[in-house]
Design a protein around this motif. Structure first.
Motif, PDB file in Angstrom:
ATOM      1  N   ARG A  77       7.790  16.200  37.348  1.00 27.82           N
ATOM      2  CA  ARG A  77       7.396  15.388  38.507  1.00 27.82           C
ATOM      3  C   ARG A  77       6.604  14.164  38.078  1.00 27.82           C
ATOM      4  O   ARG A  77       6.780  13.077  38.627  1.00 27.82           O
ATOM      5  CB  ARG A  77       6.560  16.222  39.488  1.00 27.82           C
ATOM      6  N   SER A  81       7.800  10.474  38.627  1.00 27.77           N
ATOM      7  CA  SER A  81       6.884   9.625  39.393  1.00 27.77           C
ATOM      8  C   SER A  81       6.599   8.322  38.655  1.00 27.77           C
ATOM      9  O   SER A  81       6.567   7.244  39.266  1.00 27.77           O
ATOM     10  CB  SER A  81       5.573  10.372  39.670  1.00 27.77           C
ATOM     11  N   THR A  98      10.368  10.094  53.221  1.00 30.34           N
ATOM     12  CA  THR A  98      11.504  10.241  52.310  1.00 30.34           C
ATOM     13  C   THR A  98      12.076   8.873  51.965  1.00 30.34           C
ATOM     14  O   THR A  98      12.213   8.006  52.831  1.00 30.34           O
ATOM     15  CB  THR A  98      12.593  11.111  52.959  1.00 30.34           C
ATOM     16  N   VAL A 132      13.799  11.185  47.293  1.00 27.13           N
ATOM     17  CA  VAL A 132      12.426  11.503  46.889  1.00 27.13           C
ATOM     18  C   VAL A 132      11.497  11.480  48.093  1.00 27.13           C
ATOM     19  O   VAL A 132      11.722  10.739  49.052  1.00 27.13           O
ATOM     20  CB  VAL A 132      11.926  10.533  45.798  1.00 27.13           C
ATOM     21  N   LYS A 133      10.476  12.314  48.009  1.00 27.02           N
ATOM     22  CA  LYS A 133       9.471  12.370  49.069  1.00 27.02           C
ATOM     23  C   LYS A 133       8.117  12.344  48.407  1.00 27.02           C
ATOM     24  O   LYS A 133       7.842  13.136  47.500  1.00 27.02           O
ATOM     25  CB  LYS A 133       9.646  13.660  49.877  1.00 27.02           C
ATOM     26  N   MET A 135       4.455  13.092  47.663  1.00 27.93           N
ATOM     27  CA  MET A 135       3.539  14.210  47.894  1.00 27.93           C
ATOM     28  C   MET A 135       2.115  13.674  48.046  1.00 27.93           C
ATOM     29  O   MET A 135       1.842  12.517  47.727  1.00 27.93           O
ATOM     30  CB  MET A 135       3.602  15.186  46.718  1.00 27.93           C
ATOM     31  N   THR A 139       2.594  12.194  43.528  1.00 27.11           N
ATOM     32  CA  THR A 139       3.788  12.476  42.737  1.00 27.11           C
ATOM     33  C   THR A 139       4.919  12.615  43.743  1.00 27.11           C
ATOM     34  O   THR A 139       4.706  12.528  44.953  1.00 27.11           O
ATOM     35  CB  THR A 139       3.648  13.765  41.896  1.00 27.11           C
ATOM     36  N   TRP A 140       6.117  12.837  43.247  1.00 22.99           N
ATOM     37  CA  TRP A 140       7.292  12.837  44.120  1.00 22.99           C
ATOM     38  C   TRP A 140       8.024  14.159  44.054  1.00 22.99           C
ATOM     39  O   TRP A 140       8.246  14.699  42.981  1.00 22.99           O
ATOM     40  CB  TRP A 140       8.231  11.702  43.705  1.00 22.99           C
ATOM     41  N   ASP A 141       8.415  14.658  45.219  1.00 19.26           N
ATOM     42  CA  ASP A 141       9.311  15.810  45.306  1.00 19.26           C
ATOM     43  C   ASP A 141      10.715  15.225  45.204  1.00 19.26           C
ATOM     44  O   ASP A 141      11.086  14.363  45.994  1.00 19.26           O
ATOM     45  CB  ASP A 141       9.105  16.537  46.631  1.00 19.26           C
ATOM     46  N   THR A 143      14.949  15.456  44.836  1.00 21.99           N
ATOM     47  CA  THR A 143      16.236  16.131  44.979  1.00 21.99           C
ATOM     48  C   THR A 143      17.268  15.228  44.328  1.00 21.99           C
ATOM     49  O   THR A 143      17.523  14.126  44.809  1.00 21.99           O
ATOM     50  CB  THR A 143      16.598  16.352  46.461  1.00 21.99           C
TER      51      THR A 143
END
Length: 153
Positions: A77, A81, A98, A132-133, A135, A139-141, A143
């Motif tokens: 992550r 990021s 998102t 990306v989302k 957080m 940082t980014w979640d 997919t």
């Protein structure tokens, strides 16, 4: 006859006033006490101890694997990021929203508000790398996508 003394035929060294402390049954109805093989007792105890410690070590190993996987995910992550923060973006990302992470044909990265299916025929990017989302820790979640938007030449 009341004053006659009783002559016990059992020797005095074979009689006790505390029969509960004898290491063998002291009456016909008493429990059978058999001497145990100390080697068997120790063997069973060692076997049980090894089974229990192996189980505990196995649990600790699984916990270590989980922690290692979590650390790897966090490290990933952070790397993603850093790549996203190095990308071109014309806005300030907001926590919990998102976005779409694209790669241009020249290899540069772009963070966009526009989803891949919203571009139509004018998609300027080679591919959508990920959705990306952001957080709360910035940082980014991530997919990842396998879609490729390169135009046929």
């Amino acid at each position: 006859m009341a004053n006659e003394s009783f002559d016990n035929p059992i020797s005095s060294d074979k009689v006790t006033d505390k029969p509960g402390l004898l290491e063998y049954a002291h009456s016909v109805g008493g429990a059978i006490v058999k001497p145990e093989d100390k080697g068997k007792i120790k063997g069973r105890a060692v076997t049980a101890m090894r089974e229990q410690t192996d189980l505990q070590l196995s649990q600790l190993y699984r916990q270590m694997q989980l922690l290692a996987e979590q650390a790897k995910a966090i490290r990933n992550r952070v790397e993603v990021s850093e790549r996203i923060y190095g990308a071109q973006m014309g806005f300030e990302p907001i926590v919990g929203h998102t976005y779409y992470f694209y790669e241009k044909k020249d290899g540069t990265d772009v963070l966009s508000l526009v989803a891949p299916n919203e571009w139509g025929r004018t998609n300027p990017f080679q591919r959508c790398v990920a959705t990306v989302k952001m957080m709360a820790d910035h940082t980014w979640d991530v997919t990842y996508h396998d879609s490729d938007y390169s135009e046929e030449e």
